[in-house]
Design a protein around this motif. Structure first.
Motif, PDB file in Angstrom:
ATOM      1  N   VAL A  79      12.585   4.882   2.919  1.00  0.00           N
ATOM      2  CA  VAL A  79      13.613   5.778   2.389  1.00  0.00           C
ATOM      3  C   VAL A  79      13.447   7.114   3.103  1.00  0.00           C
ATOM      4  CG1 VAL A  79      14.571   6.894   0.342  1.00  0.00           C
ATOM      5  CG2 VAL A  79      13.536   4.622   0.139  1.00  0.00           C
ATOM      6  N   PRO A  80      14.402   7.497   3.973  1.00  0.00           N
ATOM      7  CA  PRO A  80      14.236   8.710   4.781  1.00  0.00           C
ATOM      8  C   PRO A  80      14.270   9.990   3.955  1.00  0.00           C
ATOM      9  CG  PRO A  80      16.418   7.785   5.090  1.00  0.00           C
ATOM     10  CD  PRO A  80      15.659   6.799   4.262  1.00  0.00           C
ATOM     11  N   ALA A  81      13.671  11.044   4.508  1.00  0.00           N
ATOM     12  CA  ALA A  81      13.613  12.334   3.824  1.00  0.00           C
ATOM     13  C   ALA A  81      14.998  12.899   3.573  1.00  0.00           C
ATOM     14  CB  ALA A  81      12.784  13.314   4.647  1.00  0.00           C
ATOM     15  N   SER A  82      15.953  12.544   4.421  1.00  0.00           N
ATOM     16  CA  SER A  82      17.319  13.053   4.251  1.00  0.00           C
ATOM     17  C   SER A  82      17.960  12.586   2.952  1.00  0.00           C
ATOM     18  CB  SER A  82      18.187  12.620   5.435  1.00  0.00           C
ATOM     19  OG  SER A  82      18.164  11.212   5.582  1.00  0.00           O
ATOM     20  N   LEU A  83      17.357  11.572   2.325  1.00  0.00           N
ATOM     21  CA  LEU A  83      17.879  11.073   1.050  1.00  0.00           C
ATOM     22  C   LEU A  83      17.031  11.525  -0.130  1.00  0.00           C
ATOM     23  CD1 LEU A  83      18.654   7.382   2.123  1.00  0.00           C
ATOM     24  CD2 LEU A  83      20.179   9.349   2.171  1.00  0.00           C
ATOM     25  N   ALA A  84      16.038  12.380   0.121  1.00  0.00           N
ATOM     26  CA  ALA A  84      15.084  12.751  -0.917  1.00  0.00           C
ATOM     27  C   ALA A  84      15.730  13.497  -2.080  1.00  0.00           C
ATOM     28  CB  ALA A  84      13.964  13.606  -0.319  1.00  0.00           C
ATOM     29  N   SER A  85      16.843  14.182  -1.817  1.00  0.00           N
ATOM     30  CA  SER A  85      17.496  14.949  -2.885  1.00  0.00           C
ATOM     31  C   SER A  85      18.247  14.059  -3.862  1.00  0.00           C
ATOM     32  CB  SER A  85      18.462  15.967  -2.280  1.00  0.00           C
ATOM     33  OG  SER A  85      19.470  15.311  -1.529  1.00  0.00           O
ATOM     34  N   THR A  86      18.493  12.798  -3.457  1.00  0.00           N
ATOM     35  CA  THR A  86      19.146  11.861  -4.364  1.00  0.00           C
ATOM     36  C   THR A  86      18.095  11.046  -5.082  1.00  0.00           C
ATOM     37  OG1 THR A  86      19.273  10.074  -2.758  1.00  0.00           O
ATOM     38  CG2 THR A  86      21.066  11.673  -2.735  1.00  0.00           C
ATOM     39  N   ALA A  87      18.503  10.238  -6.024  1.00  0.00           N
ATOM     40  CA  ALA A  87      17.567   9.365  -6.750  1.00  0.00           C
ATOM     41  C   ALA A  87      17.152   8.240  -5.822  1.00  0.00           C
ATOM     42  CB  ALA A  87      18.222   8.823  -8.014  1.00  0.00           C
ATOM     43  N   ALA A  88      16.166   8.542  -4.957  1.00  0.00           N
ATOM     44  CA  ALA A  88      15.626   7.569  -3.988  1.00  0.00           C
ATOM     45  C   ALA A  88      16.692   7.002  -3.067  1.00  0.00           C
ATOM     46  CB  ALA A  88      14.900   6.444  -4.723  1.00  0.00           C
ATOM     47  N   GLY A  89      17.697   7.809  -2.774  1.00  0.00           N
ATOM     48  CA  GLY A  89      18.690   7.368  -1.801  1.00  0.00           C
ATOM     49  C   GLY A  89      19.895   6.684  -2.398  1.00  0.00           C
ATOM     50  N   GLU A  90      20.261   6.997  -3.605  1.00  0.00           N
ATOM     51  CA  GLU A  90      21.387   6.347  -4.253  1.00  0.00           C
ATOM     52  C   GLU A  90      22.667   6.517  -3.443  1.00  0.00           C
ATOM     53  OE1 GLU A  90      22.883   6.481  -8.667  1.00  0.00           O
ATOM     54  OE2 GLU A  90      20.691   6.604  -8.625  1.00  0.00           O
ATOM     55  N   GLY A  91      23.384   5.415  -3.254  1.00  0.00           N
ATOM     56  CA  GLY A  91      24.626   5.429  -2.507  1.00  0.00           C
ATOM     57  C   GLY A  91      24.469   5.357  -1.010  1.00  0.00           C
ATOM     58  N   ALA A  92      23.237   5.239  -0.507  1.00  0.00           N
ATOM     59  CA  ALA A  92      22.993   5.194   0.944  1.00  0.00           C
ATOM     60  C   ALA A  92      23.132   3.776   1.479  1.00  0.00           C
ATOM     61  CB  ALA A  92      21.588   5.717   1.245  1.00  0.00           C
TER      62      ALA A  92
END
Length: 351
Positions: A79-92
């Protein structure tokens, strides 16, 4: 006396982390996921001077099936750092990567550099791993009845991970090399509802091998039978939802003969209903061209790329444009990891 399993997991995590970010810094922490049949063993943060993504090593228990070869799968998830602000990458988006024989999740991630691309592009990566207890060389059982292979367990894992982390179910992509490409073909054709597109690198034609002996013949020579008849025996083409597919193969592949790639391309052009039962173009157009040391054949519908065949000149049985320090990866040719992502990112599965 063998090392403890914990140290083996940690060694794998270190390799995964270095595949994502080459800078030296270490930190580890445990992650508590949402409830799921996928059980988290340990999580690690990739070394970086700034915030970095997480490699998670875990395992999944699929529902038991009669005659099923394996229903416990180890895997690595990035799970990349760019998704850290979401709940573990929700919607990615999620890219599922299936390694080949004699490979592990770690070596495949390192050789393809998939973690670095995921960090830049903002998608998560799932790497199921074959157990040595299932096959001594870690080969997936891509030949024979797909229902008796690892395909159902991988499909179960993908569903569990998408549900657990909230990834976008309409943007799940599938790629594999060699035996992993063989299993990816089975998943793309028999679990099509899970995937928006597929990438098959150095893989065998679908449906021609029914045993280990026939698998060896197919790898060396391709299918003796008409590949279109082989796929139509297994898939109801009229009812099949379609699967945009990119096929990449080395010109000098001595393990899986490049004829397999041409036959695979014909099969996926057929299941996407671009050609008729005899292989003649029925809709859209077909283009052939060369660039960047590779020869391409594209099948398009309404100007949109649906199937691409890429034969990399001078390449053997290896991932094109990968990290040559890892076995079965070569620095020759266009970078297959980026090429596949550029193809995937334009695809979305209908609900």
């Amino acid at each position: 006396m063998p090392r403890k399993k914990t140290s083996l997991w940690l060694k794998g995590l270190q390799l995964l982390a270095s595949a994502a970010q080459p800078k030296k810094k270490t930190a580890t922490r445990k992650r508590t996921p949402r409830k799921s049949t996928a059980k988290t063993v340990r999580a690690a943060r990739a070394p970086s001077a700034s915030a970095a993504g997480k490699w998670i090593r875990s395992y999944h228990s699929a529902p038991p099936l009669a005659g099923h070869l394996v229903n416990h799968l180890a895997y690595a998830l990035y799970v990349p750092a760019s998704l850290a602000s979401t709940a573990a990458g929700e919607g990615a988006p999620l890219v599922v990567m299936l390694h080949g024989c004699k490979q592990t999740a770690e070596s495949f991630a390192a050789g393809t550099r998939i973690g670095r691309l995921a960090e830049r592009a903002g998608f998560a990566v799932l790497l199921p791993e074959q157990a040595k207890t299932a096959h001594a060389q870690r080969c997936w059982h891509w030949h024979g009845d797909p229902a008796q292979s690892e395909a159902p367990a991988v499909a179960s894992l993908v569903e569990a991970i998408v549900a657990q982390y909230g990834f976008d179910a309409t943007r799940v992509y599938l790629a594999g090399i060699s035996a992993g490409a063989g299993l990816a073909s089975a998943l793309a054709l028999h679990h099509a509802r899970l995937f928006a597109a597929a990438g098959l690198h150095s893989g065998p034609v679908f449906g021609a091998a029914t045993s280990t002996m026939s698998a060896m013949h197919v790898m060396r020579r391709g299918a003796r039978e008409d590949p279109l008849q082989l796929v139509e025996r297994s898939v109801d083409v009229a009812a099949y939802a379609g699967m945009p597919t990119m096929i990449v193969h080395g010109e000098f592949d001595a393990v899986v003969e490049k004829r397999n790639a041409a036959q695979l391309a014909a099969q996926f052009a057929r299941v996407n209903r671009l050609t008729d039962a005899h292989g003649a173009l029925r809709v859209g157009e077909m283009r052939t061209y060369s660039r960047d040391g590779a020869d391409y054949t594209d099948w398009l519908r309404a100007g949109r790329l649906v199937v691409r065949l890429c034969i990399v000149r001078g390449l053997g049985h290896a991932w094109s444009g990968g990290d040559a320090r890892e076995a079965f990866h070569s620095g020759k040719g266009p970078e297959a990891t980026s090429m596949l992502w550029q193809f995937f990112r334009r695809q979305k599965r209908a609900h």
